[in-house]
Design an enzyme around this catalytic site. Structure first.
Site, PDB file in Angstrom:
ATOM      1  N   THR A 162       0.871  -1.171   0.000  1.00  0.00           N
ATOM      2  CA  THR A 162       0.000   0.000   0.000  1.00  0.00           C
ATOM      3  C   THR A 162       0.907   1.220   0.000  1.00  0.00           C
ATOM      4  O   THR A 162       1.654   1.452   0.945  1.00  0.00           O
ATOM      5  CB  THR A 162      -0.909   0.016   1.240  1.00  0.00           C
ATOM      6  OG1 THR A 162      -1.738  -1.155   1.215  1.00  0.00           O
ATOM      7  CG2 THR A 162      -1.786   1.261   1.253  1.00  0.00           C
TER       8      THR A 162
ATOM      9  N   LYS B 242      -7.221   1.460  -2.881  1.00  0.00           N
ATOM     10  CA  LYS B 242      -6.810   1.024  -1.538  1.00  0.00           C
ATOM     11  C   LYS B 242      -6.976   2.150  -0.528  1.00  0.00           C
ATOM     12  O   LYS B 242      -7.330   1.909   0.632  1.00  0.00           O
ATOM     13  CB  LYS B 242      -5.364   0.543  -1.553  1.00  0.00           C
ATOM     14  CG  LYS B 242      -4.865   0.004  -0.193  1.00  0.00           C
ATOM     15  CD  LYS B 242      -5.681  -1.197   0.289  1.00  0.00           C
ATOM     16  CE  LYS B 242      -5.263  -1.653   1.690  1.00  0.00           C
ATOM     17  NZ  LYS B 242      -3.925  -2.255   1.726  1.00  0.00           N
TER      18      LYS B 242
ATOM     19  N   LYS C 102       0.743   4.934   8.374  1.00  0.00           N
ATOM     20  CA  LYS C 102       1.323   5.294   7.076  1.00  0.00           C
ATOM     21  C   LYS C 102       0.240   5.424   6.010  1.00  0.00           C
ATOM     22  O   LYS C 102       0.208   6.394   5.254  1.00  0.00           O
ATOM     23  CB  LYS C 102       2.356   4.238   6.680  1.00  0.00           C
ATOM     24  CG  LYS C 102       2.942   4.404   5.286  1.00  0.00           C
ATOM     25  CD  LYS C 102       2.290   3.483   4.255  1.00  0.00           C
ATOM     26  CE  LYS C 102       2.486   2.020   4.555  1.00  0.00           C
ATOM     27  NZ  LYS C 102       1.904   1.132   3.506  1.00  0.00           N
TER      28      LYS C 102
END
Length: 294
Positions: A98, A173, A241
């Site tokens: 990701t 995502k 993150k």
């Protein structure tokens, strides 16, 4: 497509399970991980351990990467000793980390210059989905390249979708992570409430996990919370993150997401309490401390 030689860089919690599924399907894997010990199980299953990323690229026609942060992606794929500079013409690079949509576009453009193909294909489903080969896989890049290696995706997941040009998988995502971030708050607060009300949390999930409040998070991570199992299927530090990427992209799109910004702060609090290496369900520990339970 049957890829005889598949490279895999990053054999962490999810990467390890995904490699096992590819090996069990009859593929030869060339693997690399910065911590070499994490490749042990895969070597026992027949994988070849490589000493460098370049060695993986030289040995494989399809190279998967699944590392921690965008900076790692950039180094592993674009660095002088990375995948693209060392991959053969016609090779396919699939980044399943990701990461940043703009970086996915940059990788795609650099790959094209060297007659290499690139897809961004982040996943969702955690360690359970990885082990069972039931991940959701969101793919960006050329559709014909996606179709060429779809049989490999079919080994890794069951909800697989081509989303558009380079970066589209990463944008999808981000949409996924934004929803999960807020959902986890609901899961934690719901279970904390049931605990304080004197209910049996398992029985609560049995009921609400089948109705309008049903979600993967309540039915899977909720059960782990009840068992006080906070081992990572997906690290809190990595989720921070992801939320950071989503917030940065939102600014670029002139989009205000106050809910995500608030949730982000709860996860920052988890890090300040030393919980960064717990799974995302470890957010429950933050709420316990806030309410004087822990």
């Amino acid at each position: 497509m049957t890829a005889k030689n598949i490279g895999w860089i990053g054999t962490g919690v999810m990467g390890n399970a995904m490699c096992k599924n590819l090996i069990n399907a009859g593929n030869q894997l060339y693997v690399y991980n910065r911590t070499k010990e994490k490749t042990g199980e895969l070597i026992e299953l027949g994988a070849t351990c490589c000493e460098t990323v370049a060695e993986v690229a030289n040995s494989s026609s399809v190279i998967f990467t699944m590392v921690g942060y965008p900076r790692d992606v950039k180094e592993v794929i674009l660095g002088d000793n990375g995948v693209i500079p060392n991959a053969g013409k016609g090779s396919i690079v699939v980044d399943m980390t990701t990461s940043e949509p703009e970086l996915a576009k940059q990788i795609f453009m650099q790959a094209q210059k060297r007659d290499v193909e690139a897809l961004d294909a982040p996943v969702s489903g955690g360690d359970i989905g990885a082990k069972e080969g039931k991940l959701a896989i969101m793919v960006g890049g050329k559709q014909q390249v996606y179709e060429k290696i779809q049989p490999l995706f079919d080994i890794l997941g069951e909800n697989i979708a081509y989303m558009g040009s380079a970066g589209s998988g990463q944008h999808t995502k981000m949409s996924n992570q934004i929803l999960i971030a807020s959902t986890m708050i609901g899961v934690v607060e719901s279970l904390l409430y049931s605990f304080k009300a004197g209910l049996n949390p398992d029985e609560v999930i049995n009921v609400i996990g089948k109705g309008a409040a049903s979600s993967w998070s309540i039915n899977n991570l909720g059960r782990r919370i009840i068992k006080e199992d906070f081992d990572p299927g997906f690290f809190i530090k990595h989720f921070i993150k992801d939320m950071g990427i989503a917030l940065t992209e939102s600014k670029r799109l002139n989009l205000s997401l106050p809910g995500l910004a608030l949730v982000h702060q709860f996860y920052i609090a988890a890090v300040s309490m030393g919980y960064e290496n717990l799974g995302t369900q470890g957010l429950y520990c933050v709420y316990q401390k806030m309410n004087g339970i822990l």
